[in-house]
Design an enzyme around this catalytic site. Structure first.
Site: not given
Length: 268
Positions: A67, A112, A115, A135
């Site tokens: 992210a 992310g 993911e 994270e």
């Protein structure tokens, strides 16, 4: 076709290549990029000329490096919930696509980005790929579905090890634990990314030779079934099996098999 800034969408031979296009940021996911991924998936769902999707990142160094931390650093509690739910909604859209989605992972697939790969139906990786959910190093947890999808794919123990240690794993280890379906070795000539995309297109071509309705329902049955009890999953399987018996594609597939010829599926 929509006008995208942070993603690219190209279609050739019924295969859509959807690329995250922020190479200067190693294709990190900001809000706009996630929204554009959702818009592109909506477009793909409605296009008759698309049978399947290869999802990748522009450049040689990163699939999606995570992210956009500069954006996340500004969020408060309410913002955090909204950010998470946006990513969850778009990634769930990818996961529930009835058109097969294959992640072609080159370089970093972290946070992310990992993911995003997990939300795809299949994953292949270049030899230089690295995966991780780091994270906790930032004082947060995966927020786009990683805490659910990773243990379903590799098992609870391995998933927690990756999340709690925040360590990265290379492509061969990702293959060993079942996180990726295939590793593409670096060719003697040409770029690693080109070799990866060639392998991805070859795999998607094999997939798209099959009945399109059956492909979509196999994805739905498997995805939904993993979220149900065994009895409910079996009931879903029976219902979808029966539904396929009403299609022209089933009759064509059976007839072609008996006549020893290639089936000509129409998606009806």
């Amino acid at each position: 076709m929509a006008d995208y800034q942070n993603v690219q969408l190209e279609v050739q031979d019924r295969i859509a290549t959807l690329s995250v296009n922020r190479p200067d940021k190693l294709n990190a996911l900001n809000e706009q990029t996630i929204r554009e991924l959702g818009q592109a998936m909506e477009e793909i769902a409605g296009r008759d000329d698309v049978g399947g999707v290869i999802l990748t990142g522009v450049g040689e160094k990163g699939f999606v490096a995570g992210a956009d931390i500069a954006e996340l650093a500004k969020m408060g509690p309410v913002d955090g919930i909204e950010v998470s739910r946006l990513g969850q909604r778009v990634f769930r859209q990818i996961e529930l696509s009835r058109k097969p989605v294959l992640a072609a992972v080159n370089g970093f697939a972290l946070g992310g980005g990992c993911e995003l790969a997990l939300a795809c139906h299949l994953r292949i990786a270049s030899e230089n790929a690295q995966f991780g959910l780091p994270e906790v190093k930032l004082g947060i947890i995966p927020g786009y579905g990683g805490t659910l999808r990773l243990p379903r794919i590799v098992g609870k123990g391995r998933a927690l090890e990756l999340m709690l240690t925040a360590q990265f794993i290379k492509a061969d280890e990702a293959y060993r634990i079942g996180l990726v379906n295939r590793v593409v070795r670096k060719p003697e000539e040409g770029s690693q990314k080109d070799a990866l995309m060639q392998e991805a297109r070859a795999m998607m071509g094999v997939i798209l030779a099959n009945g399109p309705i059956a492909l979509g329902l196999a994805i739905e049955c498997t995805t939904r079934g993993m979220e149900m009890s065994v009895d409910d999953g079996l009931a879903l399987e029976s219902n979808l099996f029966g539904l396929l018996a009403a299609t022209s594609d089933m009759r064509e597939g059976m007839t072609a098999f008996l006549e020893k010829r290639t089936a000509a599926f129409t998606g009806r």
